[in-house]
Design an enzyme around this catalytic site. Structure first.
Site, PDB file in Angstrom:
ATOM      1  N   ASP A 127       5.651 -11.959  -2.036  1.00  0.00           N
ATOM      2  CA  ASP A 127       5.746 -10.378  -1.944  1.00  0.00           C
ATOM      3  C   ASP A 127       5.618 -10.012  -0.477  1.00  0.00           C
ATOM      4  OD1 ASP A 127       5.216  -7.742  -1.783  1.00  0.00           O
ATOM      5  OD2 ASP A 127       3.526  -7.804  -3.139  1.00  0.00           O
TER       6      ASP A 127
ATOM      7  N   TRP B  19      -3.512  -6.825  -3.186  1.00  0.00           N
ATOM      8  CA  TRP B  19      -2.072  -6.963  -3.591  1.00  0.00           C
ATOM      9  C   TRP B  19      -1.892  -8.465  -4.529  1.00  0.00           C
ATOM     10  CZ3 TRP B  19      -0.260  -2.526  -5.037  1.00  0.00           C
ATOM     11  CH2 TRP B  19      -0.364  -1.611  -4.119  1.00  0.00           C
TER      12      TRP B  19
ATOM     13  N   LYS C 191       8.220   0.739   3.432  1.00  0.00           N
ATOM     14  CA  LYS C 191       7.578   0.465   4.881  1.00  0.00           C
ATOM     15  C   LYS C 191       8.730   0.146   5.726  1.00  0.00           C
ATOM     16  CE  LYS C 191       4.291  -1.341   1.579  1.00  0.00           C
ATOM     17  NZ  LYS C 191       3.395  -0.158   1.611  1.00  0.00           N
TER      18      LYS C 191
HETATM   19  N1  PMP Z   1       2.676  -5.237  -2.776  1.00  0.00           N
HETATM   20  C1  PMP Z   1       2.114  -4.926  -1.355  1.00  0.00           C
HETATM   21  C2  PMP Z   1       1.719  -5.908  -0.361  1.00  0.00           C
HETATM   22  C3  PMP Z   1       2.127  -3.615  -0.975  1.00  0.00           C
HETATM   23  O1  PMP Z   1       1.688  -3.112   0.207  1.00  0.00           O
HETATM   24  C4  PMP Z   1       2.700  -2.602  -2.151  1.00  0.00           C
HETATM   25  C5  PMP Z   1       2.439  -1.159  -1.943  1.00  0.00           C
HETATM   26  N2  PMP Z   1       1.699  -0.813  -0.844  1.00  0.00           N
HETATM   27  C6  PMP Z   1       3.104  -3.250  -3.394  1.00  0.00           C
HETATM   28  C7  PMP Z   1       2.949  -4.426  -3.556  1.00  0.00           C
HETATM   29  C8  PMP Z   1       3.285  -2.164  -4.465  1.00  0.00           C
HETATM   30  O2  PMP Z   1       4.355  -1.641  -4.057  1.00  0.00           O
HETATM   31  P1  PMP Z   1       5.201  -0.423  -4.721  1.00  0.00           P
HETATM   32  O3  PMP Z   1       4.318   0.690  -4.642  1.00  0.00           O
HETATM   33  O4  PMP Z   1       6.644  -0.218  -4.348  1.00  0.00           O
HETATM   34  O5  PMP Z   1       4.805  -0.893  -6.240  1.00  0.00           O
END
Ligand code: PMP
Length: 359
Positions: free
Chosen positions: A171, A102, A195
């Protein structure tokens, strides 16, 4: 109907009490003769729901009036662009820490909008560690420092907060609300809802007010923090049902005793699971012990040819969504707030039994 234990990384398990409440409200919210999904976002009812959710979130996280709380769309992924588009100009230097998949996505997107300096990376250890803070090559002139406090795929979590002169941007998609944090240390916190917050479709941004109002001319209106704040997150039609459901989750969290109580429970759940994995001699987790995530527990079997058998047996035993992320394979148990301790106990029982039969 029988609900099973859901270890999905997201969209993830929701508290059963919240789902029951939503079911009760579905056709007729509080005697108003319509569902939340059918209300105008500008109605008194929906504005009341929205304000209550924000107040409860502020209470849970201890968010002061120095911060705006935005309820937006586009997922955490849209924040990968919104952050640079709100906090810096095209040529500005911004600092990023790379601790996993991420982080990498956030870095890749930020490179389109700023000059990214990767201050530290744990890619060499296959993201099983967090680089020591004294090794970070921070820029003198960075507009902000971005990091990912919990890497959902690698299962690596920070249990300390980086100390930075530049505003800290986090994030928190997969760690928010799992334990108390000091919001005052951050410039921006963002998180996709799916989550620990509620259903997909909602993204929460907590931003220090003094950092708003510096967006670029080209920043899309829908990504501009100031526009969202000025319009109480209703510049356009917000994801009203997700917002309402998040509000129910916040109320549920308060009833559970808030984030201190969640932390105690989450640590107990994680300790049990890592403890068993380490002792088993059959399963293993690659992450250095001080950085093991409380929320996402990846693990592999000694013999990966047994993966399919493990997963199909787990499914039969009522343990859902244990397959690891497609980029890393193996297994992953996500044990967010709404995953009860009984789920972790049931998982360990199944793992023990499986190891006995196949070890
Ligand atoms: N950052 C993290 C730490 C994540 O776990 C996720 C999704 N699993 C995201 C960003 C992306 O999130 P989204 O699908 O809401 O764009």
């Amino acid at each position: 109907m029988s609900r099973r234990f859901n270890f999905c990384a997201g969209p993830a398990a929701l508290p059963e009490a919240v789902l029951s409440q939503a079911q009760q409200d579905l056709l007729d919210w509080q005697g108003r003769g319509l569902s939340v999904m059918e209300m105008s976002h500008r109605s008194d009812e929906m504005v009341g729901i929205a304000n209550a959710a924000e107040a409860d979130l502020r209470e849970l996280l201890g968010i002061s009036d120095d911060y705006a709380v935005l309820f937006v769309q586009g997922g955490a992924s849209s924040q990968f662009s919104a952050v640079p588009l709100n906090l810096c100009a095209q040529g500005d230097v911004v600092d990023y820490v790379n601790t996993g998949q991420w982080s990498k996505k956030a870095i890749k997107e930020a490179k389109r909008f700023a000059q990214v300096n990767v201050v530290a990376s744990s890619e060499d250890s296959n993201f099983s560690t967090i680089p020591a803070f004294d090794s970070w090559q921070l820029s003198d002139n960075a507009k902000y420092l971005h990091y990912t406090p919990n890497e959902t795929i690698g299962g690596v979590e920070f249990f300390w907060t980086p100390d930075s002169n530049a505003p800290l941007v986090a994030d928190m998609s997969s760690t928010i609300l799992s334990r108390p944090i000091d919001v005052n240390k951050f410039g921006v916190i963002y998180a996709g809802a799916q989550k620990n917050i509620g259903p997909a479709g909602l993204t929460i941004v907590i931003v220090r007010k003094e950092l708003m109002g510096q967006s670029r001319d080209i920043t899309p209106t829908m990504l501009d923090y100031q526009t969202a704040a000025d319009n109480d997150s209703m510049y356009n039609t917000p994801p009203t049902f997700s917002w309402y459901l998040a509000g129910l989750v916040f109320k549920w969290l308060k009833e559970q005793g808030g984030l201190t109580a969640m932390e105690t429970l989450n640590r107990r759940k994680a300790d049990k699971l890592y403890g068993y994995i380490d002792d088993s001699g059959f399963y293993s987790n690659p992450v250095e012990k001080p950085s093991r995530s409380l929320m996402n527990v990846p693990f592999v079997l000694a013999d990966s040819s047994l993966d399919k058998t493990f997963l199909s047996g787990a499914d039969e035993a009522g343990l859902l969504n244990l397959k690891g992320h497609r980029s890393v394979g193996g297994m992953r148990a996500s044990i967010y707030n709404a995953v009860p301790e009984a789920a972790v106990d049931a998982l360990i029982d199944y793992m023990k039994d499986f190891a006995q039969r196949h070890g």
